[in-house]
Scaffold this motif. Structure first.
Motif, short mmCIF file in Angstrom:
data_model
loop_
_atom_site.label_atom_id
_atom_site.label_comp_id
_atom_site.label_asym_id
_atom_site.label_seq_id
_atom_site.Cartn_x
_atom_site.Cartn_y
_atom_site.Cartn_z
N GLU A 1 -0.65 0.67 5.76
CA GLU A 1 0.65 1.16 5.31
C GLU A 1 1.78 0.23 5.77
N VAL B 1 1.65 -2.86 3.51
CA VAL B 1 2.23 -2.56 2.19
C VAL B 1 3.75 -2.52 2.28
N SER B 2 4.26 -1.87 3.33
CA SER B 2 5.71 -1.78 3.52
C SER B 2 6.34 -3.16 3.65
N LYS C 1 6.40 -4.94 0.24
CA LYS C 1 7.44 -4.40 -0.64
C LYS C 1 8.80 -4.94 -0.24
N GLU C 2 9.04 -4.99 1.09
CA GLU C 2 10.31 -5.52 1.58
C GLU C 2 10.45 -7.00 1.25
N TYR D 1 7.52 -7.66 -3.36
CA TYR D 1 6.37 -7.40 -4.21
C TYR D 1 6.45 -5.98 -4.79
N GLU D 2 5.92 -5.84 -5.99
CA GLU D 2 5.83 -4.53 -6.61
C GLU D 2 4.77 -3.69 -5.90
N ASP D 3 4.81 -2.36 -6.11
CA ASP D 3 3.92 -1.43 -5.40
C ASP D 3 2.45 -1.78 -5.59
N GLU D 4 2.01 -1.93 -6.82
CA GLU D 4 0.59 -2.20 -7.07
C GLU D 4 0.16 -3.54 -6.49
N GLU D 5 0.98 -4.56 -6.66
CA GLU D 5 0.67 -5.88 -6.11
C GLU D 5 0.63 -5.82 -4.58
N SER D 6 1.53 -5.06 -3.98
CA SER D 6 1.56 -4.92 -2.53
C SER D 6 0.27 -4.32 -2.00
N ARG D 7 -0.25 -3.32 -2.71
CA ARG D 7 -1.48 -2.65 -2.26
C ARG D 7 -2.69 -3.56 -2.39
#
Length: 202
Positions: A123, A126-127, A130-131, A134-140
């Motif tokens: 998590e 991912v955070s 994103k900061e 990166y987009e949500d899906e790419e971050s994951r």
């Protein structure tokens, strides 16, 4: 952090003593009686805090991850700096207790606990991504790859019987991150000199 209660101090002392004994003798060879003796307290006191070794191990890894999260918050790391700091601290802890750290993380992964400390690592990654933009899906997807780089590096050191040297492992991990996605190299590479100045006060 506020002043710790006597119970909290006792709990931390048990975990600290257990870490040393687990790493030295192996988790399966350590008893609560030995932990109590090492912590200079009664065996019943240990049981008052932890009902079994599995619970103790989960508490240890949870505390380790919480300490790392607190460290990153205190330093106000965000984005790519958060990711590098998070995994550099994980590597630092791993080099202190290589056998124990690996076993603790593996046990935590398999525990299916709702507050799984290893999930916290994902998590936070991912955070940070994103900061960093990166987009949500790419971050994951990238978080899975970055976590895999850490686990893969640790496994590589174990199976090849290499010495767990912090600076060497950090350098190799940074190199792995740069290999994850060549198109995002500029966005994933932090100002390492800035990080080192913050960490070591120089």
């Amino acid at each position: 952090m506020g002043k710790l209660s006597k119970k909290e101090k006792s709990r931390l002392k048990i975990m600290h003593t257990a870490k040393g004994l687990f790493e030295k003798n192996g988790i399966d060879s350590v008893t609560f009686a030995q932990i109590a003796e090492g912590a200079d307290m009664c065996r019943s006191t240990v049981f008052n805090h932890f009902s079994n070794v599995t619970e103790l191990m989960l508490a240890i890894i949870s505390q380790e991850i919480e300490d790392i999260r607190d460290y990153c918050r205190e330093k106000s790391y965000t984005g790519k700096d958060l990711i590098y700091s998070l995994f550099d601290k994980l590597i630092e802890d791993t080099t202190y207790y290589p056998m124990l750290a690996t076993r603790l993380i593996n046990n935590a992964i398999l525990s299916h606990d709702m507050q799984n400390p290893v999930k916290t690592i994902e998590e936070m990654t991912v955070s940070g991504l994103k900061e960093a933009g990166y987009e949500d899906e790419e971050s994951r997807y990238l978080a899975v790859m970055i976590s895999g780089a850490y686990f893969g590096l640790v496994n590589h050191y174990h199976i090849n019987d290499l010495n767990f040297e912090r600076k060497k492992m950090e350098k190799e991990f940074h190199r792995l991150l740069n290999k994850i996605d060549g198109t995002t190299r500029q966005r994933l590479t932090p100002n390492l000199r800035h990080l080192q100045m913050n960490r070591y006060g120089r």
